[in-house]
Design an enzyme around this catalytic site. Structure first.
Site, PDB file in Angstrom:
ATOM      1  N   ASP A  10       0.793  -1.237   0.000  1.00 33.34           N
ATOM      2  CA  ASP A  10       0.000   0.000   0.000  1.00 33.34           C
ATOM      3  C   ASP A  10       0.829   1.294   0.000  1.00 33.34           C
ATOM      4  O   ASP A  10       0.516   2.231   0.742  1.00 33.34           O
ATOM      5  CB  ASP A  10      -0.972   0.001   1.192  1.00 33.34           C
ATOM      6  CG  ASP A  10      -2.014  -1.107   1.107  1.00 33.34           C
ATOM      7  OD1 ASP A  10      -1.960  -1.922   0.173  1.00 33.34           O
ATOM      8  OD2 ASP A  10      -2.884  -1.161   1.996  1.00 33.34           O
ATOM      9  N   LYS A 108      -6.858  -5.012  -3.110  1.00 29.63           N
ATOM     10  CA  LYS A 108      -7.611  -5.607  -1.998  1.00 29.63           C
ATOM     11  C   LYS A 108      -8.549  -4.566  -1.406  1.00 29.63           C
ATOM     12  O   LYS A 108      -8.341  -3.369  -1.581  1.00 29.63           O
ATOM     13  CB  LYS A 108      -6.643  -6.122  -0.933  1.00 29.63           C
ATOM     14  CG  LYS A 108      -5.784  -5.003  -0.366  1.00 29.63           C
ATOM     15  CD  LYS A 108      -4.792  -5.502   0.632  1.00 29.63           C
ATOM     16  CE  LYS A 108      -3.988  -4.354   1.191  1.00 29.63           C
ATOM     17  NZ  LYS A 108      -4.796  -3.360   1.910  1.00 29.63           N
ATOM     18  N   CYS A 153      -2.252  -2.535   7.536  1.00 31.12           N
ATOM     19  CA  CYS A 153      -2.121  -3.480   6.415  1.00 31.12           C
ATOM     20  C   CYS A 153      -0.831  -4.295   6.451  1.00 31.12           C
ATOM     21  O   CYS A 153      -0.835  -5.465   6.056  1.00 31.12           O
ATOM     22  CB  CYS A 153      -2.319  -2.745   5.099  1.00 31.12           C
ATOM     23  SG  CYS A 153      -4.045  -2.204   4.929  1.00 31.12           S
TER      24      CYS A 153
HETATM   25  C1  VGL Z   1      -4.848   0.879   5.530  1.00 31.58           C
HETATM   26  C2  VGL Z   1      -6.435   1.846   6.862  1.00 31.58           C
HETATM   27  C3  VGL Z   1      -7.396   1.685   5.889  1.00 31.58           C
HETATM   28  C4  VGL Z   1      -3.416   0.460   5.360  1.00 31.58           C
HETATM   29  C5  VGL Z   1      -5.787   0.687   4.538  1.00 31.58           C
HETATM   30  O1  VGL Z   1      -2.951   0.350   4.204  1.00 31.58           O
HETATM   31  O2  VGL Z   1      -2.738   0.247   6.391  1.00 31.58           O
HETATM   32  N1  VGL Z   1      -5.183   1.442   6.693  1.00 31.58           N
HETATM   33  N2  VGL Z   1      -7.068   1.094   4.726  1.00 31.58           N
END
Ligand code: VGL
Ligand code: ZN
Length: 207
Positions: A10, A108, A153
């Site tokens: 991410d 995802k 994540c």
């Molecule tokens: C994430 C919060 C919401 C992350 C993704 O990538 O850690 N955190 N969506």
């Protein structure tokens, strides 16, 4: 010979300063990961990739504040600002991320009603993304994890990798955390209890 795959979690605009759900120092991981990735033959990038009306967004829940927790059918869910909307600018990988040999980009959190911090299993703890099969069918038994955010994540991905039987190391200085109400310390405790190892870039990069 172990031939670990690198999972880059991410590293997207919305998780970097100026983004919708900015992780403090999130962009600092970009040059570090650019240096790290060439050490790995197999690299996977993940992208948080939500429909515009995703149920993890506080905007979808009347009377709920951003960062509040709501009980969902699958368990407690932090309600986030709208972020990483599929196809939008905020969902793009950080433009300076330079990992051309990555072989898989896994998206995802694509189902409206269920979040997915983990790159392996959605928050219902049943629905698989298929990453376990992708890795296993390539003979990969070990993964190294870096990216954003350490306590969400990255941690959920590392914990699920252990559940699926992989050897797992988190490269801690190539991650940055959100740290909501002690979530970072809790994440490290859970990862340690699950047998996730911790390394630093200097342990991996050639001297
Ligand atoms: C994430 C919060 C919401 C992350 C993704 O990538 O850690 N955190 N969506
Ligand atoms: Zn998300």
């Amino acid at each position: 010979m172990p031939d670990p795959a690198l999972l880059i979690v991410d590293v997207q605009r919305d998780f970097c300063p100026g983004g919708a759900l900015a992780v403090p120092g999130g962009d600092e991981v970009v040059p570090l990961i650019n240096a790290l990735a060439p050490q790995y033959r197999q690299v996977v990038l993940t992208q948080d990739w939500h429909p515009a009306d995703h149920s993890s967004f506080a905007s979808q829940h009347d009377g709920h504040a951003v960062f509040a927790t709501k009980q969902m059918h699958y368990g407690p869910q932090v309600l986030w600002p709208d972020h990483c909307v599929a196809g939008g600018d905020g969902a793009a990988l950080h433009p300076a991320l330079d990992v051309p040999h990555a072989q898989l980009i896994l998206r995802k959190g694509v189902h409206r009603a269920v979040d997915s911090y983990s790159a392996f299993l959605e928050a219902d703890r049943v629905t698989r993304t298929g990453l376990d099969g992708w890795l296993t069918s390539r003979g990969i038994t070990e993964v190294h994890v870096c990216g954003l955010a350490t306590d969400f994540c990255v941690a959920w991905t590392a914990l699920d990798a252990r559940r699926f039987g992989f050897d797992v190391t988190v490269i801690e200085d190539a991650c940055r955390a959100i740290d909501l109400d002690g979530s970072l310390a809790r994440a490290w405790d859970e990862m340690a209890a699950a047998g996730v190892r911790r390394a630093r870039l200097a342990d991996i990069l050639p001297t």
